[in-house]
Motif scaffolding. Sequence first.
Motif, mmCIF file in Angstrom:
data_model
loop_
_atom_site.group_PDB
_atom_site.id
_atom_site.type_symbol
_atom_site.label_atom_id
_atom_site.label_comp_id
_atom_site.label_asym_id
_atom_site.label_seq_id
_atom_site.Cartn_x
_atom_site.Cartn_y
_atom_site.Cartn_z
ATOM 1 N N ASP A 61 0.821 -1.220 0.000
ATOM 2 C CA ASP A 61 0.000 0.000 0.000
ATOM 3 C C ASP A 61 0.854 1.269 0.000
ATOM 4 O OD1 ASP A 61 -2.304 -1.456 0.002
ATOM 5 O OD2 ASP A 61 -2.495 -1.477 2.193
ATOM 6 N N ALA A 62 2.161 1.119 -0.202
ATOM 7 C CA ALA A 62 3.027 2.316 -0.229
ATOM 8 C C ALA A 62 2.516 3.277 -1.295
ATOM 9 C CB ALA A 62 4.462 1.900 -0.537
ATOM 10 N N GLY A 63 2.493 4.546 -0.959
ATOM 11 C CA GLY A 63 1.993 5.550 -1.907
ATOM 12 C C GLY A 63 0.566 5.957 -1.610
ATOM 13 N N GLU A 64 -0.131 5.157 -0.786
ATOM 14 C CA GLU A 64 -1.494 5.514 -0.359
ATOM 15 C C GLU A 64 -1.387 6.372 0.906
ATOM 16 O OE1 GLU A 64 -4.174 4.674 -1.952
ATOM 17 O OE2 GLU A 64 -3.765 2.841 -3.092
ATOM 18 N N VAL A 65 -2.551 6.841 1.410
ATOM 19 C CA VAL A 65 -2.537 7.669 2.629
ATOM 20 C C VAL A 65 -2.269 6.769 3.837
ATOM 21 C CG1 VAL A 65 -3.880 9.236 4.086
ATOM 22 C CG2 VAL A 65 -4.182 9.280 1.604
ATOM 23 N N SER A 66 -1.174 7.056 4.552
ATOM 24 C CA SER A 66 -0.810 6.229 5.714
ATOM 25 C C SER A 66 -1.562 6.702 6.959
ATOM 26 C CB SER A 66 0.695 6.325 5.954
ATOM 27 O OG SER A 66 1.030 7.641 6.337
#
Lengths: 145, 511
Positions: B94-99
């Motif tokens: 999910d890297a690049g999504e809102v953490s």
Amino acid sequence: MTATLVVGIDGGGTGNRALAHARKLAKLIGDCEIVVAFVIEWSPFSFHSAEENAIRHKRREEEISAATARIVEPALATLREAGFAARGVVRHGNVADCLNDIAVEEGADQIVVARSSDGGFAARVFGSVTASLVMTAAVPVTVVG
Amino acid sequence: MRQFLVAALAALFALPARAQEGGIDAAVNEAFASATGWFVNFIFAPIPGTSFAWIVAWLVIGASVFTIYFGFVQFRVIGHSLALVSGKYSDPKDAGEVSHFQALATALSGTVGLGNIAGVAVAVSIGGAGATFWMILAGLLGMASKFTECTLGVKYRNEYPDGTVSGGPMYYITKGFTERGLPGGKILAILFSVFCVLGALGGGNMFQANQAHQQISGVVGDYPGWITGLIFAAIVFIVIVGGIKSIARVTEKVVPFMGILYCGVALVIILMNLDMVGTAFSQIIDGAFTGNGIVGGAIGALIQGFRRAAFSNEAGVGSAAIAHSAVKTKEPITEGFVSLLEPFIDTVVICTMTALVIIITGQLMTDPATGLYMIGDDGRVVTATGATGVGLTSAAFGSVFSWFPYLLVVAVVLFAFSTMISWSYYGLKAWTYMFGEGKAQELTFKVIFCVFTVIGAAASLGPVIDFSDAMIFAMAVVNIVALYLLMPIVKRELDSYLSRLRSGEIKRFKP
């Protein structure tokens, strides 16, 4: 395939130098697959506005499509034309960490990157991608000058 | 709402005629106060036979109910909340999504600000040091309210085919009520949206512009508020309408830095006066139960503490549910866990630091003979410099570091701007919920938002702060009703998640 090489590209001359060296290595090895990796620099600890967060998923997809179409696919096409087995990967994250992760996931034998001509103060303070990769990678790293 | 908007816009367009009589600021103030007074009186009406505003009781009871219903969740899961924020449970895919961190930071940039600087000073100057105790308690209880609303915000958000996300109370009220077979969801959602739009225009906009003007005029000398209003409105306009994201981006990066700097300086002052901290805490605890001579006694301290805490951390208001809803997670409850850190950081840590600095630097004057506070004619505690609001905080920090007041001006202006950008988004989401998504609808709201920036800077603090508080609390009235009715859904999610966490089914990606 007897060997796998992960090549980090950046869509510019630095990446092309790494790619050229990987081709040489692949030719010497013979039975070899080249994994072309492009990492979009991103941190889960950066700050965004609420509006940017709301469209983040859409932007991420657009960033991956654009990187694939403009940077990775042309590189793959050149490699395949020259008779190499090649695949592409696009990731978000810290460049050095992602290249290492890809290498581990792919069971790669080596990571090939090129040293950027940018150095100076920023690289000394924050460290460069190549330096950080050399320090932390789980597989051998070749840094092209 | 239409009547209110017409009155506000009429006030603005009638300015040239009235300006000749008493100045633009006076005209704006008069028109604004007369348009909003009745609603403010209703929201802050005391419980019959007491001086306790029913709305404050409403928030505290809500937070207490959620705390008990979820078995003191805010204390049980705080370690897991920190692990979630640090990304230990985030799927690398999910890297690049809102953490979780980004959702929390975005929500915090909308809440950390003037409430922590001006609000705390108002609380202790009216309620004495004891108000701090009730503020901390309200912050701790508010963590459960925030947990409930943010879990629902993620669970019932709208995910559109183009990948964009919209969430918040209006969505969980509509969808959650339908799921539970409850009537009136749509009406309640629209009512919430109306209050959210007005809250965005009030506390999220006018109050911020007003306080920024007070700070700037304190440095450069007195000048008409509408000038600050026009400048702020122009900058906000080019960011939210013109899409000049670079200004917002700079703010997003500078504001957390200012927040850290503010806390760092407060911490240094506290450490420099470590021997005074014990005395300060005994004043806080004594004052909480005796009042130490303030008007209204311990109840006065309690009201001020709870009221300023609610305005500062917005727990139960519903705004955070809009901010947190964009996070990437398969488990909505995880964002609830993360969001409960917000009142902790905002109120328990930052507000307490401000209060401690004001107390230990001796800003609140006491009578040496009785040990009780000296009370002025206005019913407030007499302060060392006579300052109140932001001025009091500034004087407290300035008594140790003479350069700090200048830094505080910059911080206040930036915090105000950042809060305005955040609330322009919350208001916009409520507006588009009512009037539909579309460029024309969005532009209409954004223009109205900028008009209110000018009104907020020009009006005097009294009517603006009353209107701002009233609208923010009105959002909480609707939101907490919905939270009561939907909390069994959150309970189900909580129980299921915790049992899967214990069994190891919930995967940890980093050690």
